[in-house]
Design a protein around this motif. Structure first.
Motif, PDB file in Angstrom:
ATOM      1  N   ALA A  20       0.788  -1.381  -0.130  1.00  0.00           N
ATOM      2  CA  ALA A  20      -0.105   0.088   0.236  1.00  0.00           C
ATOM      3  C   ALA A  20       0.870   1.281  -0.065  1.00  0.00           C
ATOM      4  O   ALA A  20       0.346   2.350  -0.269  1.00  0.00           O
ATOM      5  N   GLN A  21       1.934   1.301   0.401  1.00  0.00           N
ATOM      6  CA  GLN A  21       3.179   2.408   0.496  1.00  0.00           C
ATOM      7  C   GLN A  21       3.801   2.646  -1.008  1.00  0.00           C
ATOM      8  O   GLN A  21       4.241   3.713  -0.843  1.00  0.00           O
ATOM      9  N   MET A  22       3.617   1.841  -2.174  1.00  0.00           N
ATOM     10  CA  MET A  22       4.478   1.991  -3.083  1.00  0.00           C
ATOM     11  C   MET A  22       3.819   1.547  -4.457  1.00  0.00           C
ATOM     12  O   MET A  22       2.737   0.844  -4.345  1.00  0.00           O
ATOM     13  N   HIS A  23       4.338   2.197  -5.616  1.00  0.00           N
ATOM     14  CA  HIS A  23       3.871   1.756  -6.797  1.00  0.00           C
ATOM     15  C   HIS A  23       4.549   0.396  -7.119  1.00  0.00           C
ATOM     16  O   HIS A  23       5.363  -0.443  -6.330  1.00  0.00           O
ATOM     17  N   ASP A  24       4.150  -0.363  -8.088  1.00  0.00           N
ATOM     18  CA  ASP A  24       4.207  -1.779  -8.498  1.00  0.00           C
ATOM     19  C   ASP A  24       5.638  -1.785  -8.650  1.00  0.00           C
ATOM     20  O   ASP A  24       6.294  -2.814  -8.133  1.00  0.00           O
ATOM     21  N   LYS A  25       6.558  -0.950  -9.536  1.00  0.00           N
ATOM     22  CA  LYS A  25       7.755  -1.592  -9.790  1.00  0.00           C
ATOM     23  C   LYS A  25       8.742  -1.387  -8.369  1.00  0.00           C
ATOM     24  O   LYS A  25       9.481  -2.318  -8.213  1.00  0.00           O
ATOM     25  N   ARG A  26       8.489  -0.459  -7.680  1.00  0.00           N
ATOM     26  CA  ARG A  26       9.124  -0.600  -6.316  1.00  0.00           C
ATOM     27  C   ARG A  26       8.712  -1.804  -5.266  1.00  0.00           C
ATOM     28  O   ARG A  26       9.579  -2.215  -4.665  1.00  0.00           O
ATOM     29  N   TYR A  27       7.192  -2.073  -5.454  1.00  0.00           N
ATOM     30  CA  TYR A  27       7.096  -3.477  -4.439  1.00  0.00           C
ATOM     31  C   TYR A  27       7.910  -4.604  -5.330  1.00  0.00           C
ATOM     32  O   TYR A  27       8.359  -5.378  -4.509  1.00  0.00           O
ATOM     33  N   GLN A  28       7.958  -4.680  -6.521  1.00  0.00           N
ATOM     34  CA  GLN A  28       8.748  -5.727  -7.099  1.00  0.00           C
ATOM     35  C   GLN A  28      10.115  -5.799  -6.630  1.00  0.00           C
ATOM     36  O   GLN A  28      10.887  -6.876  -6.423  1.00  0.00           O
ATOM     37  N   HIS A  29      10.681  -4.584  -6.603  1.00  0.00           N
ATOM     38  CA  HIS A  29      12.047  -4.411  -5.989  1.00  0.00           C
ATOM     39  C   HIS A  29      12.233  -5.010  -4.763  1.00  0.00           C
ATOM     40  O   HIS A  29      13.077  -5.400  -4.220  1.00  0.00           O
ATOM     41  N   THR A  30      11.121  -4.609  -3.943  1.00  0.00           N
ATOM     42  CA  THR A  30      11.155  -4.861  -2.300  1.00  0.00           C
ATOM     43  C   THR A  30      11.142  -6.299  -2.393  1.00  0.00           C
ATOM     44  O   THR A  30      11.858  -6.904  -1.314  1.00  0.00           O
ATOM     45  N   LEU A  31      10.191  -6.957  -3.076  1.00  0.00           N
ATOM     46  CA  LEU A  31      10.096  -8.509  -2.998  1.00  0.00           C
ATOM     47  C   LEU A  31      11.653  -8.993  -3.374  1.00  0.00           C
ATOM     48  O   LEU A  31      12.144  -9.979  -2.870  1.00  0.00           O
ATOM     49  N   GLY A  32      12.178  -8.484  -4.440  1.00  0.00           N
ATOM     50  CA  GLY A  32      13.601  -9.125  -4.794  1.00  0.00           C
ATOM     51  C   GLY A  32      14.582  -8.787  -3.869  1.00  0.00           C
ATOM     52  O   GLY A  32      15.524  -9.719  -3.392  1.00  0.00           O
ATOM     53  N   VAL A  33      14.704  -7.766  -3.007  1.00  0.00           N
ATOM     54  CA  VAL A  33      15.292  -7.594  -2.037  1.00  0.00           C
ATOM     55  C   VAL A  33      15.290  -8.388  -0.890  1.00  0.00           C
ATOM     56  O   VAL A  33      16.126  -9.053  -0.180  1.00  0.00           O
ATOM     57  N   ALA A  34      14.148  -8.627  -0.449  1.00  0.00           N
ATOM     58  CA  ALA A  34      13.810  -9.755   0.673  1.00  0.00           C
ATOM     59  C   ALA A  34      14.307 -11.090   0.322  1.00  0.00           C
ATOM     60  O   ALA A  34      14.743 -11.768   1.014  1.00  0.00           O
ATOM     61  N   GLU A  35      14.137 -11.453  -0.914  1.00  0.00           N
ATOM     62  CA  GLU A  35      14.455 -12.746  -1.264  1.00  0.00           C
ATOM     63  C   GLU A  35      15.892 -12.936  -1.337  1.00  0.00           C
ATOM     64  O   GLU A  35      16.532 -14.011  -0.984  1.00  0.00           O
ATOM     65  N   THR A  36      16.553 -11.883  -1.937  1.00  0.00           N
ATOM     66  CA  THR A  36      18.266 -11.852  -2.099  1.00  0.00           C
ATOM     67  C   THR A  36      19.031 -11.603  -0.838  1.00  0.00           C
ATOM     68  O   THR A  36      19.733 -12.411  -0.505  1.00  0.00           O
ATOM     69  N   ALA A  37      18.145 -11.060   0.219  1.00  0.00           N
ATOM     70  CA  ALA A  37      18.801 -10.896   1.502  1.00  0.00           C
ATOM     71  C   ALA A  37      18.469 -12.191   2.185  1.00  0.00           C
ATOM     72  O   ALA A  37      19.493 -12.603   2.892  1.00  0.00           O
ATOM     73  N   ARG A  38      17.632 -13.017   1.970  1.00  0.00           N
ATOM     74  CA  ARG A  38      17.281 -14.247   2.746  1.00  0.00           C
ATOM     75  C   ARG A  38      18.548 -15.199   2.210  1.00  0.00           C
ATOM     76  O   ARG A  38      18.983 -15.729   3.001  1.00  0.00           O
ATOM     77  N   GLN A  39      18.780 -15.132   0.901  1.00  0.00           N
ATOM     78  CA  GLN A  39      19.668 -16.110   0.313  1.00  0.00           C
ATOM     79  C   GLN A  39      21.071 -15.573   1.125  1.00  0.00           C
ATOM     80  O   GLN A  39      22.064 -16.610   1.248  1.00  0.00           O
ATOM     81  N   LEU A  40      21.347 -14.389   1.001  1.00  0.00           N
ATOM     82  CA  LEU A  40      22.735 -14.125   1.213  1.00  0.00           C
ATOM     83  C   LEU A  40      22.596 -14.182   2.948  1.00  0.00           C
ATOM     84  O   LEU A  40      24.000 -14.570   3.226  1.00  0.00           O
ATOM     85  N   ALA A  41      21.951 -13.949   3.569  1.00  0.00           N
ATOM     86  CA  ALA A  41      21.968 -14.206   4.922  1.00  0.00           C
ATOM     87  C   ALA A  41      22.240 -15.805   5.276  1.00  0.00           C
ATOM     88  O   ALA A  41      23.265 -16.047   6.089  1.00  0.00           O
TER      89      ALA A  41
END
Length: 198
Positions: free
Chosen positions: A16-37
């Motif tokens: 609800a805080q962001m447009h679609d492109k930013r939300y897709q980026h957010t999901l990508g960061v979350a998954e990448t952060a999980r993998q790096l962790a």
């Protein structure tokens, strides 16, 4: 975080805080952060949550972020610096007050994901690098940083921060002091330790 907030509710709040492109980026960061962790030994749940929340205020108005920063007495150098940095500091405040995140590691990872800082924790490095390399990112040099991030988190981060500093200098923009200090800290540690560790 309020552990009673389930994943779907959290993602709906973030969406609800962001447009679609930013939300897709957010999901990508979350998954990448999980993998790096997982790769480097940070807490994958915290990394994923920080990834979901790192850009919570990114699409908010400058005035709204400014009000938050002023109310919480954040440094004048931040208010006088590039407004692109404000969302991280405002976000750390807002996710605590609105989402109920209380874990200081997660709050710090959100706060410093754009600037870095001296003595970054492993979780902070993971989220910062994930923000640079998530799959939707496309910019000159991203593949090199992605490759480095598979082997050495500190090297990946120093190259990423160095690229940001170079870009800002070329555009004749100010470089936030924390970013310069973070870069110098990583490079000096390499000198002291004879190389980087994750």
């Amino acid at each position: 975080m309020n552990e009673r907030m389930d994943r779907e509710t959290l993602l709906a709040r973030v969406r609800a805080q962001m447009h679609d492109k930013r939300y897709q980026h957010t999901l990508g960061v979350a998954e990448t952060a999980r993998q790096l962790a997982i790769r480097f030994g940070a807490d994958p749940e915290k990394a994923e949550l920080a990834g979901f929340l790192h850009d919570y205020c990114k699409c908010w108005s400058i005035d709204k972020m400014h009000d938050i920063l002023v109310r919480h007495d954040l440094p004048q150098e931040l208010l006088q610096g590039e407004k692109e940095l404000w969302h991280a500091f405002a976000g750390a405040i807002v996710i605590q007050t609105e989402i109920g995140v209380t874990d200081p590691e997660i709050l710090q990872a959100v706060r410093y994901h754009t600037t870095g800082r001296v003595g970054m924790t492993l979780l902070e490095k993971v989220v910062c690098v994930a923000d640079y390399i998530e799959p939707n990112r496309q910019y000159p040099g991203v593949e090199q940083i992605r490759d480095l991030a598979q082997k050495d988190l500190d090297t990946a981060l120093s190259v990423a921060l160095g690229g940001t500093i170079q870009f800002l200098i070329e555009k004749q923009k100010t470089v936030f002091p924390l970013t310069l200090m973070a870069y110098n800290d990583l490079i000096s540690r390499r000198g002291r330790e004879g190389g980087f560790n994750g």
